[in-house]
Scaffold this active site. Sequence first.
Site, PDB file in Angstrom:
ATOM      1  N   SER A   1      25.116   3.352  43.232  1.00  0.00           N
ATOM      2  CA  SER A   1      25.426   1.961  43.108  1.00  0.00           C
ATOM      3  C   SER A   1      26.455   1.986  44.561  1.00  0.00           C
ATOM      4  CB  SER A   1      26.285   1.804  41.938  1.00  0.00           C
ATOM      5  OG  SER A   1      26.856   0.301  41.682  1.00  0.00           O
TER       6      SER A   1
ATOM      7  N   ASP B   1      25.726  -4.506  47.043  1.00  0.00           N
ATOM      8  CA  ASP B   1      26.099  -3.180  46.864  1.00  0.00           C
ATOM      9  C   ASP B   1      24.599  -2.541  47.075  1.00  0.00           C
ATOM     10  OD1 ASP B   1      25.112  -3.677  44.690  1.00  0.00           O
ATOM     11  OD2 ASP B   1      26.597  -2.353  43.415  1.00  0.00           O
TER      12      ASP B   1
ATOM     13  N   ASP C   1      22.518  -1.039  45.264  1.00  0.00           N
ATOM     14  CA  ASP C   1      21.282  -1.081  44.407  1.00  0.00           C
ATOM     15  C   ASP C   1      21.616  -2.485  43.894  1.00  0.00           C
ATOM     16  OD1 ASP C   1      23.759  -1.054  42.647  1.00  0.00           O
ATOM     17  OD2 ASP C   1      22.827  -0.169  41.208  1.00  0.00           O
TER      18      ASP C   1
ATOM     19  N   ASP D   1      23.248  -4.924  42.364  1.00  0.00           N
ATOM     20  CA  ASP D   1      23.619  -5.476  40.980  1.00  0.00           C
ATOM     21  C   ASP D   1      25.033  -6.270  41.133  1.00  0.00           C
ATOM     22  OD1 ASP D   1      25.285  -3.184  41.089  1.00  0.00           O
ATOM     23  OD2 ASP D   1      24.682  -2.320  39.222  1.00  0.00           O
TER      24      ASP D   1
END
Length: 467
Positions: free
Chosen positions: A103, A246, A248, A250
């Site tokens: 993340s 970010d 990833d 989300d």
Amino acid sequence: MNKLMTGVSGVRGVFADTLNPIIAIKYAAHFAILQKQSYPERKPEIIVGRDSRTTGKAMLHSIISALISVGCDVTDLGIVSTPTLLLKVQESDAIGGIAITASHNPPEWNAMKFVDADGMFLSPEKADKFLSSVEEDIPWAKWKAMGELKIDNTAIQEHIAKILNIPYLNIEQIRSRQFKVVLDSVNGAGGLISPLLLKELGCTVYEINSEPNGIFAHIAEPLKENLGQLEETVSFFKADIGFATDPDVDRLAIVSEEGKCIGEELSVALAELFVLPKKKGDIVVNLSSSMLSDDIAKSFGVQVQRTKVGEINVGKKMQEINSPIGGEGNGGIICPDVHYTRDAIAGMALILGLLAESNKPLSAIVDSLPKYYFAKDKITVDASLMETLMNNAPSFFQNYQLDTRDGIKAIGEKHFIHIRKSGTEPIIRIYVESDSPEKSRELCEKVKTMLGEINTLKDSDNEARKK
């Protein structure tokens, strides 16, 4: 050496320090065994995908090897956003999934996030059961029972299609505005999906940091202090809006047409403004999210229900009460018409829908909202001192209403202070929100100083005992 972080958020650490291919194999194999036991009636298939980190390939091949070797078929989506993988699991017959991503952590970190068959992360109860099993022997499959590997390149387009089919999203209205959008994907997975969605919505897209090479162009967490390049680029192109995600994808941060980052707390609030007139129902956010959600909910005659931090907690509560919109104040928008997980790509569509519908610039919409100010900080703590530190913390807040569901949240007049252990790093996070920036900063610094003094004292005690 850092500590391998394990919990409801998965397993995460610095690669070649506390995380390596052998550890990845162990956790992946035990996860697959648990899922096979949980869904014995299903064909044992697990879907995997990764963000763009340079260690992602090593992690991926180790994980695939483990899954195949315990008799699971594997579907590899390649580099995809975490919400893309979660949606793919939700809409398949797979028994689970593994997202290979750390993340917002720095590029030397990597992680595995474990996904249940419903396309949501493991519940706290199931995560505990899984983590307690990882030291047991692994029952490797015999040579005739090996799993198979297949590649699936359709997940990104399927995710975009699901967003475009949100029933209350007026696609043609958005396209008619021909928005100019600057996009900062921090060289994460977003560069492969976000531009495609925005172009489907008729936007002119100016991309920065879109190459998914894992060499993050700036600190990966999409906070104001890390988004100077995006602010400058929005101003240069006179764009209508800037979006940052970010690695990833989300979490969503937003820059207004004035070239100013509006703060990640406003991402969920703007989504609430757009959705609630169309789908009435209680909002769900976590305990650290802004009081602005309470004001917005009140204006639409609904309530705010708060959960422990963590999207699984918010998502499960949203499912339970059939909430139309929710999320986490770190920019994590959850749109149930796509799925019950944080999704920056869906968030972009909702925010553009709000802009198109209101026919106002983003800065004007933001200026019309009640003003609250966050101060956020953190303190690094030795793992052995965490519990002691948290147990001492309530003494700071004698004149507050306390909520202890997730750390300690002290609620006062027009402000709150929330301190909690991070699930992803060896730190205690401090969140303060009030109606004054000075008050928020002052309270945050005061709490950090008090925590630091306890940490120093306890650390000194430990050193003395060692001697």
